[in-house]
Design a protein around this motif. Structure first.
Motif, mmCIF file in Angstrom:
data_model
loop_
_atom_site.group_PDB
_atom_site.id
_atom_site.type_symbol
_atom_site.label_atom_id
_atom_site.label_comp_id
_atom_site.label_asym_id
_atom_site.label_seq_id
_atom_site.Cartn_x
_atom_site.Cartn_y
_atom_site.Cartn_z
ATOM 1 N N VAL A 58 -6.239 -3.201 -9.903
ATOM 2 C CA VAL A 58 -4.927 -2.880 -10.650
ATOM 3 C C VAL A 58 -4.522 -1.588 -9.871
ATOM 4 C CG1 VAL A 58 -4.200 -1.899 -12.815
ATOM 5 C CG2 VAL A 58 -5.886 -3.630 -12.718
ATOM 6 N N GLY A 59 -3.047 -1.783 -9.648
ATOM 7 C CA GLY A 59 -2.407 -0.608 -8.997
ATOM 8 C C GLY A 59 -1.105 -0.078 -9.786
ATOM 9 N N LYS A 114 0.802 -1.152 0.027
ATOM 10 C CA LYS A 114 0.018 0.099 -0.097
ATOM 11 C C LYS A 114 0.765 1.324 0.027
ATOM 12 C CE LYS A 114 -4.007 1.860 2.397
ATOM 13 N NZ LYS A 114 -4.857 2.031 3.715
ATOM 14 N N LYS A 115 2.197 1.194 0.484
ATOM 15 C CA LYS A 115 2.905 2.471 0.659
ATOM 16 C C LYS A 115 3.456 2.699 -0.569
ATOM 17 C CE LYS A 115 5.967 0.318 3.387
ATOM 18 N NZ LYS A 115 7.110 0.356 4.223
ATOM 19 N N TYR A 116 3.350 1.605 -1.600
ATOM 20 C CA TYR A 116 4.305 1.814 -2.630
ATOM 21 C C TYR A 116 3.203 2.134 -4.083
ATOM 22 C CZ TYR A 116 7.788 -0.105 0.032
ATOM 23 O OH TYR A 116 8.687 -0.535 1.302
ATOM 24 N N LEU A 117 1.940 1.809 -3.874
ATOM 25 C CA LEU A 117 0.975 1.771 -4.838
ATOM 26 C C LEU A 117 -0.031 2.965 -5.033
ATOM 27 C CD1 LEU A 117 0.363 -2.007 -4.821
ATOM 28 C CD2 LEU A 117 1.410 -0.605 -6.784
ATOM 29 N N CYS A 155 7.934 4.424 -10.791
ATOM 30 C CA CYS A 155 8.185 4.312 -12.018
ATOM 31 C C CYS A 155 6.923 4.429 -12.804
ATOM 32 C CB CYS A 155 8.780 2.880 -12.341
ATOM 33 S SG CYS A 155 7.890 1.497 -11.482
ATOM 34 N N SER A 156 5.658 4.157 -12.585
ATOM 35 C CA SER A 156 4.350 4.071 -12.878
ATOM 36 C C SER A 156 3.964 2.985 -13.797
ATOM 37 C CB SER A 156 4.146 5.321 -13.944
ATOM 38 O OG SER A 156 4.457 6.580 -13.025
ATOM 39 N N CYS A 172 10.758 -2.765 -14.524
ATOM 40 C CA CYS A 172 12.342 -1.848 -14.735
ATOM 41 C C CYS A 172 13.087 -2.088 -13.599
ATOM 42 C CB CYS A 172 11.780 -0.385 -14.671
ATOM 43 S SG CYS A 172 11.016 0.148 -13.360
ATOM 44 N N LYS A 173 12.907 -2.991 -12.654
ATOM 45 C CA LYS A 173 14.050 -3.151 -11.507
ATOM 46 C C LYS A 173 14.019 -2.200 -10.453
ATOM 47 C CE LYS A 173 14.460 -7.303 -13.311
ATOM 48 N NZ LYS A 173 13.786 -8.348 -12.867
#
Length: 457
Positions: A272-273, A233-236, A278-279, A305-306
């Motif tokens: 979907v998130g 949730k922190k990254y999306l 990096c989107s 994209c790592k």
């Protein structure tokens, strides 16, 4: 010490059977052959006229692009040149692996003789009339004349047996070529220098600006608290109207439910998130499943994209890292001393984060000695390597690309220099690009100068 050995037979239609050798260009600009099984895989794809071949199926994170003749690291995107070379084919004859053809010498004046032989001039003695000492003197004398006259020579090396070509074959080839009037120069290969001269304890110095001279890692401590859904949730950001493209994890359309078929996460399969840095867009269901199948350390790495979210850690087993300065200079770094790093990891039992929990693992070649120049950039690399060690990213447990042994300690995509005074294997000095390359490899693991500030905090 007793070690097992093995004998391999190769089909005449395979790369070694045809004498095909695939090689990659190392950091010093010289060429290193791929392991035999890797070369066979590359040659098979080349013969089928595939545009490229992915080596991940045999345990390597590389792609070979035949259009550009390049090797691409899938994780760091670093590129190296590759080449295809024809050597003497190896086939099975009489129960032994031999060269498919051995050079032969026609007698003077026979058909197939070099131009000028047997055309009215005094004929050269045949090999049958010369004993071993005569042949050796003939080869050496011919080499000296050619070198002195400036005629281009063909180097016949391997006289010490340090390469795949048998020393006897190298010597015989030189004698035959010389006796046939062909230019040849017998040389010895450079000597492999893995370690520096002996260093006394009084000569070893600590490294200015770096506290202590040893780091240890212990077994991974289990993280408690946050669920995978809470971590992600922190990254999306949630996406209400998915784009018309595939989820690169399950390969289903983003507008359709996730195609993941494993253990079902507690997330609806149609959500979907989008990753905030990096989107890139994925099914939440797929991202949670990917996180559950990974290290579960609170970090996430975009599969496209790592890009790394959070602090990435690895699965390196417990061990010790020592580091200090020794009073010897590396080739190409005559203006400074040398930082020596000594890694020591004992064998043990795999934990829950490893490939085969509960199974023992081996640790070959330890302690491993590695070298950096004691320069400003060399000390910077060392500081970042210490961060990588603390995050358990230097080593992993897997299958060795050198021996094929499974369940053993292996390097983890951060290259080290293990040759002190030479660069015959590509793992030594001089190498003007090494420090920049290893900084890029560390950055691919999420370790940069910002990481040093994070570690202090």
């Amino acid at each position: 010490t007793i070690r097992p050995v093995r004998r391999s037979y190769y089909d005449p239609s395979s790369a070694p059977g045809k004498g095909v050798v695939w090689e990659w260009e190392n950091d010093s600009g010289t060429w290193t052959p791929y392991d035999m099984d890797v070369g066979i895989t590359i040659q098979r794809a080349y013969e089928k006229q595939h545009p490229w071949v992915d080596l991940s199926a045999i345990g390597f994170c590389y792609i070979i692009d035949f259009a550009t003749m390049g090797q691409i690291n899938r994780q760091t995107q670093r590129k190296r040149r590759v080449r295809r070379r024809l050597d003497m084919p190896l086939v099975a004859q009489g129960g032994r692996r031999q060269a498919a053809s051995t050079p032969t010498l026609s007698s003077a004046g026979a058909s197939g003789s070099p131009p000028g032989v047997g055309s009215g001039k005094a004929s050269r003695p045949s090999l049958g009339t010369l004993n071993r000492s005569h042949l050796q003197r003939l080869a050496i004398a011919q080499s000296r004349v050619l070198i002195a006259s400036g005629v281009p020579t063909v180097p016949v090396k391997n006289l010490t047996g340090s390469s795949p070509v048998n020393p006897a074959l190298a010597g015989i080839t030189g004698i035959l070529m010389s006796a046939a009037g062909l230019p040849v120069c017998l040389t010895r290969p450079p000597k492999l220098v893995l370690h520096p001269p002996p260093v006394s304890k009084s000569e070893i110095q600590s490294i200015p600006g770096i506290s202590h001279s040893c780091r240890k890692t212990t077994k991974k401590q289990a993280r408690k608290g946050k669920t995978p859904e809470e971590v992600l949730k922190k990254y999306l950001q949630k996406v209400r109207h998915p784009p018309d493209e595939d989820c690169t994890i399950c390969m289903e359309r983003l507008s359709a439910p996730s195609g993941y078929k494993g253990p079902q996460p507690a997330v609806k399969p149609d959500l979907v998130g989008k990753l905030v840095k990096c989107s890139h867009v994925f099914h939440l269901h797929c991202l949670v499943a990917m996180y559950n199948n990974g290290n579960k350390d609170g970090s996430l790495q975009c599969p496209t994209c790592k890009t790394i979210y959070g602090v990435k850690t690895g699965t390196q087993p417990p061990g010790k890292m020592e580091y200090h300065i020794i009073p010897h200079a590396l080739p190409g770094h005559a203006d400074c001393k040398t930082i020596r790093i000594i890694y020591n990891i004992p064998p043990g039992v795999q934990g829950p984060e490893h490939p085969n929990p509960g199974k023992s693992f081996t640790a070959r070649g330890f302690p491993r000695h590695c070298y950096l120049p004691d320069s400003e950039k060399g000390r910077k690399v060392l500081k970042l390597l210490l961060v990588a060690w603390d995050r358990r990213l230097i080593f992993a447990i897997g299958t060795s690309s050198t021996t094929g042994e499974s369940d053993t300690v292996i390097w983890n995509e951060i290259h080290h220099k293990t040759e002190f005074g030479s660069n015959l294997t590509g793992h030594g000095y001089p190498d003007i690009n090494y420090l920049d390359n290893v900084l890029a490899e560390l950055a691919a693991q999420g370790i940069t100068e910002e990481s040093l500030a994070q570690e202090k905090d």
